[in-house]
Design a protein around this motif. Sequence first.
Motif, PDB file in Angstrom:
ATOM      1  N   GLU A  61      31.484  49.153 -42.052  1.00  0.00           N
ATOM      2  CA  GLU A  61      30.884  50.061 -41.074  1.00  0.00           C
ATOM      3  C   GLU A  61      31.357  49.643 -39.684  1.00  0.00           C
ATOM      4  O   GLU A  61      31.703  48.477 -39.463  1.00  0.00           O
ATOM      5  N   PRO A  62      31.375  50.569 -38.716  1.00  0.00           N
ATOM      6  CA  PRO A  62      31.822  50.234 -37.361  1.00  0.00           C
ATOM      7  C   PRO A  62      31.089  49.031 -36.759  1.00  0.00           C
ATOM      8  O   PRO A  62      31.704  48.210 -36.087  1.00  0.00           O
ATOM      9  N   GLY A  63      29.804  48.896 -37.020  1.00  0.00           N
ATOM     10  CA  GLY A  63      29.044  47.773 -36.480  1.00  0.00           C
ATOM     11  C   GLY A  63      29.568  46.425 -36.951  1.00  0.00           C
ATOM     12  O   GLY A  63      29.571  45.450 -36.199  1.00  0.00           O
ATOM     13  N   ILE A  64      30.017  46.362 -38.188  1.00  0.00           N
ATOM     14  CA  ILE A  64      30.584  45.125 -38.736  1.00  0.00           C
ATOM     15  C   ILE A  64      31.905  44.815 -38.035  1.00  0.00           C
ATOM     16  O   ILE A  64      32.180  43.671 -37.686  1.00  0.00           O
ATOM     17  N   ILE A  65      32.721  45.843 -37.820  1.00  0.00           N
ATOM     18  CA  ILE A  65      33.988  45.648 -37.122  1.00  0.00           C
ATOM     19  C   ILE A  65      33.732  45.139 -35.710  1.00  0.00           C
ATOM     20  O   ILE A  65      34.348  44.174 -35.261  1.00  0.00           O
ATOM     21  N   ILE A  66      32.814  45.791 -35.022  1.00  0.00           N
ATOM     22  CA  ILE A  66      32.496  45.406 -33.646  1.00  0.00           C
ATOM     23  C   ILE A  66      31.995  43.966 -33.594  1.00  0.00           C
ATOM     24  O   ILE A  66      32.434  43.173 -32.765  1.00  0.00           O
TER      25      ILE A  66
END
Length: 110
Positions: A61-66
């Motif tokens: 998910e984008p949050g994990i990438i961020i």
Amino acid sequence: MLNQSEGMEFNSKGYLADFESWNRDFAIKMAEENDVDLTDCHWIIIDYLRNYFTEYNIPPEPGIIIKNLSKQINPTGPCTRKHLEGLFGQGGCELACKIAGLPGCHCRGV
């Protein structure tokens, strides 16, 4: 244009059907078709997406990438979802996953 004649097959949502058939030339062509000039920052994200998928068999998910790439993506300040999506233009998270050769994504609203 990327197509089946180049040995690339896509699923019904436009993602690469075979994760293992991906290569850097594919990523470059997919990016060019979407008006994205790949920089070192893009490659950090693409490599992370591929490594994450290899380990967990799901896209992050984008949050994990961020959370995991914040300092590498934006060393002068905290990386935000807006910054991440800005790197991949209008396609945002979904386009990042397509360029990385993932068979899908976990982007909200996609």
